[in-house]
Design a protein around this motif. Structure first.
Motif, mmCIF file in Angstrom:
data_model
loop_
_atom_site.group_PDB
_atom_site.id
_atom_site.type_symbol
_atom_site.label_atom_id
_atom_site.label_comp_id
_atom_site.label_asym_id
_atom_site.label_seq_id
_atom_site.Cartn_x
_atom_site.Cartn_y
_atom_site.Cartn_z
ATOM 1 N N VAL F 74 0.291 -1.093 0.082
ATOM 2 C CA VAL F 74 -0.110 0.242 0.261
ATOM 3 C C VAL F 74 0.934 0.953 0.113
ATOM 4 N N SER F 75 0.676 1.871 -0.736
ATOM 5 C CA SER F 75 1.627 3.037 -1.246
ATOM 6 C C SER F 75 1.586 4.079 0.274
ATOM 7 N N ALA F 76 1.000 4.257 0.486
ATOM 8 C CA ALA F 76 0.447 5.180 1.638
ATOM 9 C C ALA F 76 1.501 5.033 2.587
ATOM 10 N N PHE F 77 1.314 3.885 3.028
ATOM 11 C CA PHE F 77 2.311 3.206 4.390
ATOM 12 C C PHE F 77 3.617 3.021 4.210
ATOM 13 N N LYS F 78 4.038 3.466 2.599
ATOM 14 C CA LYS F 78 5.312 3.348 1.807
ATOM 15 C C LYS F 78 6.937 3.013 3.321
ATOM 16 N N GLY F 79 7.392 3.072 3.478
ATOM 17 C CA GLY F 79 8.933 3.041 4.166
ATOM 18 C C GLY F 79 8.058 3.060 5.571
ATOM 19 N N ARG F 80 6.928 2.378 5.751
ATOM 20 C CA ARG F 80 6.528 2.707 7.828
ATOM 21 C C ARG F 80 6.208 0.979 7.807
#
Lengths: 141, 141, 141, 141, 141, 141
Positions: F74-80
């Motif tokens: 899910v791109s909104a959560f990228k790197g999290r």
């Protein structure tokens, strides 16, 4: 098959004998949340398995005998480990006695079986279930 | 009949194959809260159905094999939908194996049946129950 | 404000002093299901309030001191009624100590407050909550 | 034996006739949290007992008929006490009808038995369980 | 801050006025499982927040006024929607009254705040919390 | 202060980055049972905190965006790290957006604060709570 179940609880101290019990060999205690499930194949004329109010009272009366007690000092349990499964059976017997003495009302005589479950924590419980012997007919010799 | 039940949980990823699964065909996941209920008609000499500590350890060991895994990549499940009911059976088999290998102690050999329930949410669960085959007698030919 | 909460339990015997306690003045016992909720206003670099694994271990260690004990014989509780609310505070203090000693990891030092809830049955629970004092800075004089 | 269970709820008004019901003879009401457990001895080709989505929809449809109603005015229940155990049976019959009409999909035809449990509070529940008659074969005479 | 909470339940019929309520505008009913949480910053001399037995009795007495009733016919609620949140406030007021009348014992006068939660199903609940005004001092003018 | 809370759930796959997560660094998954609690100091003219039906729909819509997904993609959560506490905050933000867009009805504009709790198992949960910013007045410049 129909079921009706009522819930109550009791709080006791006890200790166990036997290496298998580890630290529970020390005097400790437990809250037992108790479910008593009554089963019969047909409803009575009122449309019930058993009078839920009288069932709850009978369960409370059975638990009152051992509630707030140190079970190590209860003579009926002398020499026995009062494990959760053992206590489930003891409460089962107490409830069967109450049914046979008519304390749950006349229609409870049609209850065929009973399951008593004791929840000792959020991760463990034990139960005993068995048939309820019908009370002797008043006309039997 | 006596029962003792212990609870644990595991958390996995998986996907399903088949139109019936709708959006669950996508890779997703679940927490499964697992109840393992052991049943036998009489208690052992210690007054227990099974050593609850060893039962909990055995359940933890069975779940550890699949915990924190993507079940789509577990070879034992290749070509199968790892539905809640399917996993209940798989864990049942794992627990029967543990009983047969003596991991729950010698008295667990008297366990007659086992019920494994997996709670996948607050509104759905699945279970598998069946008899536990007695281990072969050491004196059988 | 963020929270993370872990759950465990312990089982003890005790008795109370004072007419207000009625039958609970007798030696009895309880299972306490314990929730420890950690609160802080921002997450750490890993995206967590506290390492949930270390939090669970720390809670287990705090409970181990009193688990499977008769609290009437625990010297730290001498002359005190070990009520549910009293025990909630005692476990709160134990957890604060664990945080201060670094047992929950360095990021737990940012935990601002803690709430400890003890469920004694399906119909009663007690809690204690309060601020967690930050450990003294290594550079403070 | 495999099981799958889905949960929903409904909220109704009703009153009871009969001295045994005490204050519940007055018009009052209840929230019933309903569990419908489907059982069959083998999984279908998709690895399921029943399509859980369709099972949930079918349960919702059965409950919708009585949800937000005064059961004293439901003609199907005329002259009957709509006790928890009575309602468990009524919902059981509704779900069997849904299975027979194919509303849970073709594989639900292999469901052998069904248990419907109604939780009326945190201290009481009732249930009805029974076999699910297989739908008549399209080729039977 | 310390808390003690007791749980009970009541079962009522009612209907709502307003389009926002949809089908709940019809006469229906609910079981409300009620939690009453008492809070104070320090324990009394017995080591308690409030006498849990008296708290449970007081809650039962407050609920008895509306238990097994059609709330549409309770004059105190005339012209009001007896929503879950509205009832939480009404029970809060009832409990504050009980504290002020001394029904929970003298030490309950130190209770600073109260939270009353009503669970209407497994998927919805409402609450009201607020300060408990201290009873007027017998020496105040 | 009044509260109303609705419950739903979602099921996702994800993995974590960081030694602190141990085996949870592998791709796994979770069921999150979500409670969304809305708070305001006074009821609206209908006697409610928020329309419970619209609140449940809004929560379902927020969860639908991530339900049955692999959060690692899910791109909104990228790197999290999509920890339970992180997701509680994300769902909090989603619900605040729904309130601001009027999806919970006009009276929801008076909601002052919101608490979102995610239960990840029977022994762990996380939450995020905070104020709900009032939508800009249509007359503000």
């Amino acid at each position: 098959m129909y079921s009706v179940c009522v819930r109550d609880h009791f709080m006791i101290a006890h200790s166990f004998t036997g290496d298998v019990f580890g630290p529970a060999q020390r005097l400790h205690g437990a809250t037992y949340v108790v479910d008593a499930e009554f089963r019969r194949p047909a409803l009575d004329a009122d449309g019930i398995v058993v009078d839920i109010g009288r069932a709850a009272e009978a369960l409370r009366a059975v638990l009152a005998v051992i509630n707030y007690r140190n079970l190590d000092e209860v003579s009926a349990f002398k020499g026995r480990n009062t494990t959760t499964e053992f206590l489930a059976r003891a409460i089962f017997e107490g409830m069967v006695g109450a049914i046979e003495r008519g304390e749950l009302g006349p229609s409870a005589g049609a209850v065929e079986s009973l399951r008593v479950t004791l929840h000792e924590s959020h991760v463990a419980w034990a139960a005993f279930e068995g048939p309820v012997q019908p009370p002797p007919s008043p006309f039997s010799v």
